[in-house]
Scaffold this active site. Structure first.
Site, short mmCIF file in Angstrom:
data_model
loop_
_atom_site.label_atom_id
_atom_site.label_comp_id
_atom_site.label_asym_id
_atom_site.label_seq_id
_atom_site.Cartn_x
_atom_site.Cartn_y
_atom_site.Cartn_z
N SER A 1 0.78 -1.24 0.00
CA SER A 1 0.00 0.00 0.00
C SER A 1 0.81 1.28 0.00
O SER A 1 0.23 2.36 -0.15
CB SER A 1 -0.96 0.02 1.19
OG SER A 1 -2.13 -0.71 0.89
N LYS B 1 0.19 3.69 -2.78
CA LYS B 1 -0.83 4.74 -2.76
C LYS B 1 -0.21 6.13 -2.73
O LYS B 1 -0.86 7.12 -3.08
CB LYS B 1 -1.77 4.53 -1.57
CG LYS B 1 -2.67 3.29 -1.71
CD LYS B 1 -3.58 3.13 -0.51
CE LYS B 1 -4.63 2.04 -0.73
NZ LYS B 1 -4.09 0.68 -0.62
N SER C 1 -6.15 3.39 4.21
CA SER C 1 -5.64 2.64 3.08
C SER C 1 -6.75 1.96 2.28
O SER C 1 -6.60 0.83 1.81
CB SER C 1 -4.62 1.58 3.54
OG SER C 1 -3.77 1.21 2.49
#
Length: 431
Positions: free
Chosen positions: A120, A123, A177
């Site tokens: 993640s 991102k 997230s």
């Protein structure tokens, strides 16, 4: 993460270091390579046990030019630190880097250009790409495609046909997230091609930033064949994010409220920031956690101390005793203890490499030839470094060093809770 044998790595690396003060960790103790003996010392990079399964696709072959971006001293699978610096704290991450957000100086790293899987923390690339494109006040509708995420992966709790301000979706992305938030933002910023166009824009942004070892396949960081990054690239991407006031505000937000959807009988609910650095580390500015079974724990964090802002990036960490943010905090402490002029390389500026623009597999030597390293260049308004050359970088030809990450992704128990339900504490998120 496996590299060259220590003796061969040092023999190849030492003559090529263009920074007089930068030395591989296992050469710092003195001694000589003559006679075939090198000084004993701790492993330059702690390694996790060799994984037993293969990822969807191995990383591309190591490109000597891409590995020398930011300085020839960074082209190592081992530890590179300033001469006479204290040893960095032991961490389980297979690669990491500490850099100054403002000057761009790289203070040290461990396999900074080794390929890794982002999870993640990808991102952040989405944020660097889409924040300038999307009006935070605009209200948009979440689609069925946005919420069609992998079972068990992270979600903030946005609902199909729900109407949300884009700012709310950014908070859901950076605090919890949310993978559905990532899909929505990439789709909204992707133009006529929607989500696919958003991912393509992310890769274009990575290239412009100089992150030549980064390739996005998913908007969220959920694993995909051929999706990779490096600790150095993550620092470039994080620096681009922290240059944006909106990002600094979002990533430092502790709690936020996701508005209800009366027409869909969904009540408002509160979300909390998963990044424990904010609560536990004085001067924390924010960052991003990540986890998949393939990537293991990944982390990006930034903090300010004495007017100095540092960023730490790490990939492939395990958490037997320290969570990802704690390993990041220990490395930040190490970085803040170094002199302000300490450096083993630098972060290139946005667009600096665009004139070369070679493909990763062809013409790559143009990236390294003549590029500046060493003492950080002058800083321009907005925090980006200048591009004045101080020391030329030579491409380092080191055989081997490509990483075969062999983690397979499993599907843990679902983390997608009903809207408003608390989620158990977790150092990282699933994708």
């Amino acid at each position: 993460m496996r590299g060259l044998p220590a003796a061969l790595a040092v023999a190849l690396l030492v003559p090529a270091l263009s920074l007089p003060g930068a030395v591989p960790a296992n050469a710092r103790a003195g001694g000589s390579a003559r006679g075939g003996r090198l000084p004993a010392g701790p492993p330059p990079c702690p390694n996790v046990p060799a994984p037993a399964t293969r990822p969807p696709q191995p990383p591309p072959p190591a490109d000597p030019a891409a590995r020398a971006i930011g300085g020839a001293a960074l082209a190592t699978a081992g530890l590179v630190v300033p001469a006479s610096s204290p040893a960095p704290p032991p961490v389980t991450a297979t690669s990491w880097l500490v850099a100054d957000l403002d000057s761009g100086a790289v203070l040290g790293g461990c396999g900074p250009h080794e390929y890794g899987v982002p999870a993640s923390v990808q991102k952040l690339l989405l944020a660097a790409t889409m924040l300038p494109k999307l009006d935070p006040e605009r209200e948009v509708t979440v689609t069925a495609g946005d919420v069609a995420i992998e079972p068990g992966s992270s979600a903030v709790g946005l609902v199909e046909d729900g109407r949300y301000r884009i700012e709310t979706i950014w908070l859901g992305l950076l605090l919890k997230s949310g993978n559905e938030a990532a899909n929505a933002l990439a789709r909204l910023g992707g133009g006529p091609d929607g989500l696919a166009g958003g991912v393509r824009a992310m890769n274009e942004q990575a290239r412009w930033l100089g992150a030549r070892q980064t390739h996005a396949v998913t908007s969220s960081g959920l694993d995909g064949p051929g999706q990779f990054t490096s600790a150095y690239d993550l620092a470039l991407i994080a620096r681009a994010c922290f240059a944006q006031p909106a990002f600094r505000r979002y990533t430092a937000t502790r709690t936020a409220v996701v508005p209800g959807q009366p027409a869909l009988r969904v009540k408002p609910f509160e979300i909390q920031n998963d990044n424990q650095l904010l609560a536990q580390y004085p001067g924390a500015l924010g960052g991003k956690t990540g986890f998949t079974d393939l990537a293991r724990h990944t982390y990006v964090g930034a903090a300010e101390r004495g007017g100095r802002r540092l960023v730490v990036t790490l990939l492939g960490a395990e958490i037997p005793t320290q969570r990802g943010w704690q390993q990041g905090a220990a490395l930040l402490d190490w970085g803040f203890a170094l002199p302000r002029d300490a450096a083993v390389g630098r972060l290139v500026g946005p667009g600096e490499l665009s004139s070369a623009s070679p493909s990763p597999s062809a013409g790559g030597s143009a990236l390294a030839a003549g590029r500046a390293v060493g003492a950080p260049a002058a800083t321009h308004a907005g925090g980006w470094p200048g591009t004045r050359s101080s020391v030329a970088v030579g491409a380092l030809l080191v055989a081997g060093g490509a990483v075969l990450l062999r983690r397979r992704r499993r599907h843990p128990a679902a983390l997608v809770a009903p809207a408003g339900s608390p989620r158990p504490p977790d150092d990282g998120d699933r994708g």
